[in-house]
Design a protein around this motif. Structure first.
Motif, PDB file in Angstrom:
ATOM      1  N   PRO A 136      34.213  38.509  37.689  1.00  0.00           N
ATOM      2  CA  PRO A 136      34.761  39.534  37.084  1.00  0.00           C
ATOM      3  C   PRO A 136      36.294  39.320  37.036  1.00  0.00           C
ATOM      4  N   ASN A 137      37.122  40.152  36.460  1.00  0.00           N
ATOM      5  CA  ASN A 137      38.557  40.090  36.146  1.00  0.00           C
ATOM      6  C   ASN A 137      39.150  40.245  37.613  1.00  0.00           C
ATOM      7  N   GLY A 138      40.174  39.334  37.962  1.00  0.00           N
ATOM      8  CA  GLY A 138      40.868  39.483  39.272  1.00  0.00           C
ATOM      9  C   GLY A 138      40.086  38.605  40.302  1.00  0.00           C
ATOM     10  N   ALA A 139      38.950  38.051  39.794  1.00  0.00           N
ATOM     11  CA  ALA A 139      38.200  37.306  40.898  1.00  0.00           C
ATOM     12  C   ALA A 139      38.884  36.165  41.556  1.00  0.00           C
ATOM     13  N   GLY A 140      39.924  35.727  41.099  1.00  0.00           N
ATOM     14  CA  GLY A 140      40.464  34.493  41.577  1.00  0.00           C
ATOM     15  C   GLY A 140      40.590  33.353  40.785  1.00  0.00           C
ATOM     16  N   LYS A 141      39.787  33.381  39.533  1.00  0.00           N
ATOM     17  CA  LYS A 141      39.672  32.176  38.983  1.00  0.00           C
ATOM     18  C   LYS A 141      40.756  31.290  38.450  1.00  0.00           C
ATOM     19  N   THR A 142      41.619  32.180  37.836  1.00  0.00           N
ATOM     20  CA  THR A 142      42.842  31.434  37.495  1.00  0.00           C
ATOM     21  C   THR A 142      43.597  30.802  38.613  1.00  0.00           C
ATOM     22  N   THR A 143      43.471  31.540  39.895  1.00  0.00           N
ATOM     23  CA  THR A 143      44.207  31.070  40.876  1.00  0.00           C
ATOM     24  C   THR A 143      43.706  29.757  41.318  1.00  0.00           C
ATOM     25  N   LEU A 144      42.330  29.981  41.475  1.00  0.00           N
ATOM     26  CA  LEU A 144      41.615  28.637  41.757  1.00  0.00           C
ATOM     27  C   LEU A 144      42.256  27.333  40.764  1.00  0.00           C
ATOM     28  N   GLU A 185      35.309  31.199  31.706  1.00  0.00           N
ATOM     29  CA  GLU A 185      35.074  31.670  30.446  1.00  0.00           C
ATOM     30  C   GLU A 185      34.359  33.071  30.662  1.00  0.00           C
ATOM     31  N   HIS A 186      34.668  33.994  29.910  1.00  0.00           N
ATOM     32  CA  HIS A 186      34.175  35.379  29.874  1.00  0.00           C
ATOM     33  C   HIS A 186      32.826  35.278  28.910  1.00  0.00           C
ATOM     34  N   VAL A 187      33.100  34.533  27.878  1.00  0.00           N
ATOM     35  CA  VAL A 187      32.159  34.616  26.409  1.00  0.00           C
ATOM     36  C   VAL A 187      30.948  33.985  27.131  1.00  0.00           C
ATOM     37  N   PHE A 224      46.501  26.914  29.596  1.00  0.00           N
ATOM     38  CA  PHE A 224      46.728  28.307  30.340  1.00  0.00           C
ATOM     39  C   PHE A 224      46.145  29.221  29.723  1.00  0.00           C
ATOM     40  N   GLN A 225      45.667  30.217  30.518  1.00  0.00           N
ATOM     41  CA  GLN A 225      44.880  31.436  30.037  1.00  0.00           C
ATOM     42  C   GLN A 225      45.965  32.119  29.134  1.00  0.00           C
ATOM     43  N   ILE A 226      47.012  32.303  29.511  1.00  0.00           N
ATOM     44  CA  ILE A 226      48.152  32.956  28.581  1.00  0.00           C
ATOM     45  C   ILE A 226      48.824  31.634  27.906  1.00  0.00           C
ATOM     46  N   ARG A 259      46.358  32.896  49.702  1.00  0.00           N
ATOM     47  CA  ARG A 259      46.924  34.405  50.108  1.00  0.00           C
ATOM     48  C   ARG A 259      48.195  34.436  49.352  1.00  0.00           C
ATOM     49  N   PHE A 260      48.190  35.756  48.808  1.00  0.00           N
ATOM     50  CA  PHE A 260      49.439  36.151  48.232  1.00  0.00           C
ATOM     51  C   PHE A 260      49.959  37.358  48.959  1.00  0.00           C
ATOM     52  N   GLY A 261      50.832  37.430  49.818  1.00  0.00           N
ATOM     53  CA  GLY A 261      51.169  38.309  50.751  1.00  0.00           C
ATOM     54  C   GLY A 261      49.792  39.009  51.443  1.00  0.00           C
ATOM     55  N   GLY A 262      49.528  40.147  51.071  1.00  0.00           N
ATOM     56  CA  GLY A 262      48.285  40.904  51.659  1.00  0.00           C
ATOM     57  C   GLY A 262      47.044  40.408  51.037  1.00  0.00           C
ATOM     58  N   LEU A 263      47.007  39.953  49.895  1.00  0.00           N
ATOM     59  CA  LEU A 263      45.916  39.718  49.015  1.00  0.00           C
ATOM     60  C   LEU A 263      45.274  38.318  49.080  1.00  0.00           C
ATOM     61  N   LEU A 264      44.165  38.407  49.564  1.00  0.00           N
ATOM     62  CA  LEU A 264      43.432  36.934  49.486  1.00  0.00           C
ATOM     63  C   LEU A 264      42.684  36.690  48.193  1.00  0.00           C
ATOM     64  N   ALA A 265      43.389  36.133  47.511  1.00  0.00           N
ATOM     65  CA  ALA A 265      42.978  35.862  45.959  1.00  0.00           C
ATOM     66  C   ALA A 265      41.896  35.006  45.841  1.00  0.00           C
ATOM     67  N   VAL A 266      41.843  33.793  46.894  1.00  0.00           N
ATOM     68  CA  VAL A 266      40.695  32.948  46.984  1.00  0.00           C
ATOM     69  C   VAL A 266      40.409  32.779  48.427  1.00  0.00           C
TER      70      VAL A 266
HETATM   71  N1  LIG Z   1      51.329  34.614  41.878  1.00  0.00           N
HETATM   72  C1  LIG Z   1      50.696  35.685  42.312  1.00  0.00           C
HETATM   73  N2  LIG Z   1      51.242  36.546  43.205  1.00  0.00           N
HETATM   74  C2  LIG Z   1      50.597  37.735  43.773  1.00  0.00           C
HETATM   75  N3  LIG Z   1      49.269  37.904  43.296  1.00  0.00           N
HETATM   76  C3  LIG Z   1      48.759  36.984  42.402  1.00  0.00           C
HETATM   77  C4  LIG Z   1      49.260  35.902  41.937  1.00  0.00           C
HETATM   78  N4  LIG Z   1      48.345  35.305  41.109  1.00  0.00           N
HETATM   79  C5  LIG Z   1      47.476  35.942  41.112  1.00  0.00           C
HETATM   80  N5  LIG Z   1      47.306  37.045  41.910  1.00  0.00           N
HETATM   81  C6  LIG Z   1      46.494  38.097  42.086  1.00  0.00           C
HETATM   82  O1  LIG Z   1      45.233  37.372  42.798  1.00  0.00           O
HETATM   83  C7  LIG Z   1      44.067  37.922  42.248  1.00  0.00           C
HETATM   84  C8  LIG Z   1      43.182  37.080  41.288  1.00  0.00           C
HETATM   85  O2  LIG Z   1      43.960  36.618  40.200  1.00  0.00           O
HETATM   86  P1  LIG Z   1      43.546  35.762  39.041  1.00  0.00           P
HETATM   87  O3  LIG Z   1      44.381  35.643  37.830  1.00  0.00           O
HETATM   88  O4  LIG Z   1      43.173  34.304  39.822  1.00  0.00           O
HETATM   89  O5  LIG Z   1      42.119  36.159  38.587  1.00  0.00           O
HETATM   90  P2  LIG Z   1      41.201  35.830  37.485  1.00  0.00           P
HETATM   91  O6  LIG Z   1      39.584  35.547  37.974  1.00  0.00           O
HETATM   92  O7  LIG Z   1      41.612  34.642  36.764  1.00  0.00           O
HETATM   93  O8  LIG Z   1      41.274  37.101  36.391  1.00  0.00           O
HETATM   94  P3  LIG Z   1      40.926  37.274  34.829  1.00  0.00           P
HETATM   95  O9  LIG Z   1      39.504  37.039  34.670  1.00  0.00           O
HETATM   96  O10 LIG Z   1      41.396  38.683  34.497  1.00  0.00           O
HETATM   97  O11 LIG Z   1      41.811  36.228  34.221  1.00  0.00           O
HETATM   98  C9  LIG Z   1      44.441  39.297  41.052  1.00  0.00           C
HETATM   99  O12 LIG Z   1      44.386  40.519  42.051  1.00  0.00           O
HETATM  100  C10 LIG Z   1      46.132  38.865  41.062  1.00  0.00           C
HETATM  101  O13 LIG Z   1      46.596  40.140  40.883  1.00  0.00           O
END
Ligand SMILES: Nc1ncnc2c1ncn2[C@@H]1O[C@H](COP(=O)(O)OP(=O)(O)OP(=O)(O)O)[C@@H](O)[C@H]1O
Ligand SMILES: [Mg+2]
Lengths: 333, 252
Positions: free
Chosen positions: B39-47, B195-197, B86-88, B14-21
């Protein structure tokens, strides 16, 4: 910030340490060229500043953790060497060793507090500045440190007291300390610790991902950095047999310690020494030329700093390399 | 069945109000290539940040080789054998390619000469051998991706987390990198890749997990997963699967 790319990977021992030896030998001959006390005095001071800057350079130049308060280590070394002799009657050489150790301990403590709480960049710089100020105020007020009148080391000019009639002797000792720091810095550059420290400067998250315990490496760096700068402070007190709070913990030395590596070449072995010789050589020259014009040397410092940052971001050394052609980032394969 | 290399158990972040995973689970078997798409923003990088230790999960467990690594710092997980890219991309910009890779190599090789030797061998493997003395800041996009891969590899990981190493590459560059990844797997490195490709996912992965809005919505062989209506809806929006099916029926 980025420092210059370090020397090529598998340099021989001769290529790594030969230049240090050569520079030390040439500098060692300087006292033979002059017997004027003012000149010798200026040279000793330049070496002292170089040493303080060498300490700063480990943490700031290699590790990218900019301290604005290295006076805290310089002053700790200076006061420790004076008080251990005057208050506890310790032998001067033992006191010197202890002063370096106490400086290192203060570095470790400040490092622990700042890095544990994740301070970086300007926050870290400000915290070091605050520590130096607190130490200055305490040293200025506490009766144990001699308060505002400072601390004296009893004049008893005998070699066993680390007191010498000849300034040349002090010069050679200072040179030996600077040379030891040059060698230690080169060894660090060629070690895993050095590689990790530079990695932290370049990108701390990437370093963590590659298995670097960034907290521990930064802690080791500030400890070593503090020890070297404390040695400069201890030497200062031993040389003048006197220290007070504004000298020991004053902003002047914090500024000198960061200025000389920036001018000479951040994160390079010779940077602080080159910077100190260049700045103090010029300062002496302006004093001679401008006479007693007050503040002329300070104005010159300011101008030089601006010039250095504008035209030689990698310091005097970087400027030379650039003039030689190419950025010398791939000196050898 | 033996213990999988990585087991993520009902992990939330959880990031504040957002449940990223959101209570996501996955299993990575040793020796394979597992895909993680969504999809973008799904939470993959967060995982990935949770598995590599850069963030701590709000709830749930992460087991590496059967051991709960949830409390370990990133460098400790790297030492156990988990490496990430790192993605970036995050190069040590002021250092040469060789020095960049050597930092990773130092994890298993304390001596400088050994680390530099290892760096050269890894550079060879990812196609950077001719750029060893170049400053990392001078690399092209594909060069930086190779460097990102090389540094992680230099730590000699058992589990390699690749976060969109193919993103931003043109098709011919993708064709250059895909065999490198396949080759890594054959040398015994287990890979979890975001991966998106899709073409690369289809050709490389044994199993694919699909994350959408923090939730794991599908898993299975790539071909089956891409036909899953829930997955199609996650990518193309609500009702998309039905519309596609209807269209296929009309044309079929
Ligand atoms: N450190 C953070 N603080 C607050 N919100 C975050 C943080 N990291 C990620 N998020 C939010 O969590 C959600 C998931 O982000 P994440 O980067 O994991 O997505 P992703 O699946 O990797 O997307 P993409 O395909 O665009 O890389 C997004 O809404 C993002 O804005
Ligand atoms: Mg992502």
């Amino acid at each position: 910030m980025t420092g210059p790319v370090n020397t090529s990977p598998r340099t021989s021992l001769l290529a790594a340490y030969g230049p240090i030896l050569a520079v030390a030998l040439v500098l060692a001959l300087l006292p033979l060229a002059t017997t004027a006390n003012t000149v010798l005095n200026a040279m000793v001071l330049a070496l002292l500043i170089a040493l303080a800057g060498q300490g700063w350079n480990i943490l700031g130049g290699y590790g990218g953790q900019f301290s604005f308060g290295h006076a805290v280590f310089f002053g700790t070394g200076a006061y420790a060497v004076a008080l251990l002799q005057s208050r506890l009657g310790l032998n001067a050489y033992l006191a010197f060793g202890a002063a370096v150790a106490i400086g290192a301990a203060v570095g470790a403590a400040i490092g622990f507090l700042s890095f544990r709480s994740g301070l970086r960049g300007s926050y870290f710089a400000l915290v070091t500045l605050a520590f130096a100020e607190v130490f200055r105020i305490v040293a200025n007020a506490s009766p144990w440190t001699g308060g505002a009148s400072g601390a004296l080391i009893k004049l008893d000019m005998r070699p066993e007291n680390f007191q010498f009639a000849s300034r040349a002797t002090f010069f050679w000792i200072a040179l030996a300390l600077v040379t030891a720091a040059l060698v230690a810095t080169r060894m660090m550059e060629r070690s895993r610790f050095g590689a990790y420290l530079v990695a932290i400067r370049e990108n701390e998250d990437a370093a963590k991902a590659l298995g670097v315990n960034t907290f521990r490496v930064k802690l080791q760096a500030i400890t070593a950095s503090a020890a070297v700068t404390a040695a400069a402070g201890a030497f200062y007190a031993q040389y003048f047999l006197f220290v007070d709070a504004n000298i020991a913990f004053g902003t002047w030395i914090s500024v000198e310690a960061l200025l000389v590596p920036i001018v000479g070449g951040l994160g390079t072995v010779f940077g602080p020494l080159i910077g100190a010789l260049a700045l103090h050589g010029l300062a002496e020259a302006t004093k001679a030329l401008a006479g007693r014009l007050p503040g002329a040397d300070l104005a010159l410092y300011g101008a030089l700093l601006v010039l250095a940052i504008a035209f030689a971001p990698n310091g005097v050394q970087g400027l030379f390399n650039r003039l030689k052609g190419g950025f010398s980032t791939r000196r050898a394969a | 069945m033996s213990e999988p290399l990585l087991r993520v158990e009902a992990v939330s972040k959880r990031f504040g109000g957002l449940l990223a995973v959101d209570a996501a689970s996955l299993v990575v078997e040793a020796g394979g290539i597992t895909g993680l798409i969504g999809p973008n923003g799904a939470g993959k990088t967060t995982l990935f940040t949770l598995v590599s230790g850069f963030e701590k999960p709000t709830t749930g467990r992460i087991l590496f080789k059967g051991r709960d690594v949830g409390a370990l710092a990133p460098h400790e997980r790297a030492a156990l054998g988990v490496a990430r890219t790192f993605q970036i991309v995050q190069p040590f910009a002021g250092l040469s390619v060789r020095e960049n890779i050597a930092v990773g190599a130092h994890l298993r090789h304390p001596r400088r000469d050994d680390a530099l030797g290892k760096a050269e061998a890894v550079a060879e493997r990812v196609g950077l051998a001719d750029r060893l003395d170049a400053p990392a800041s001078g690399l092209t996009v594909v060069g930086r991706k190779r460097l990102e891969l090389a540094r992680a590899l230099a730590t000699e990981p058992e589990l390699l987390l690749l976060d969109e190493v193919l993103a931003g590459l043109n098709p011919s560059e993708v064709r250059d990198i895909v065999p490198i990844i396949r080759d890594l797997r054959h040398s015994g490195v287990t890979i979890l890749m975001v991966e998106h490709v899709m073409q690369a996912v289809m050709s490389l992965c044994d199993t694919v997990y699909v994350l959408a809005q923090g939730r794991m919505i599908a898993e299975g062989p790539p071909a089956a997963v891409t036909r899953d209506p829930a997955v199609i809806e996650a990518y193309l929006g609500h009702g998309a699967a039905a519309r596609l099916a209807a269209r296929e029926a009309a044309h079929g």
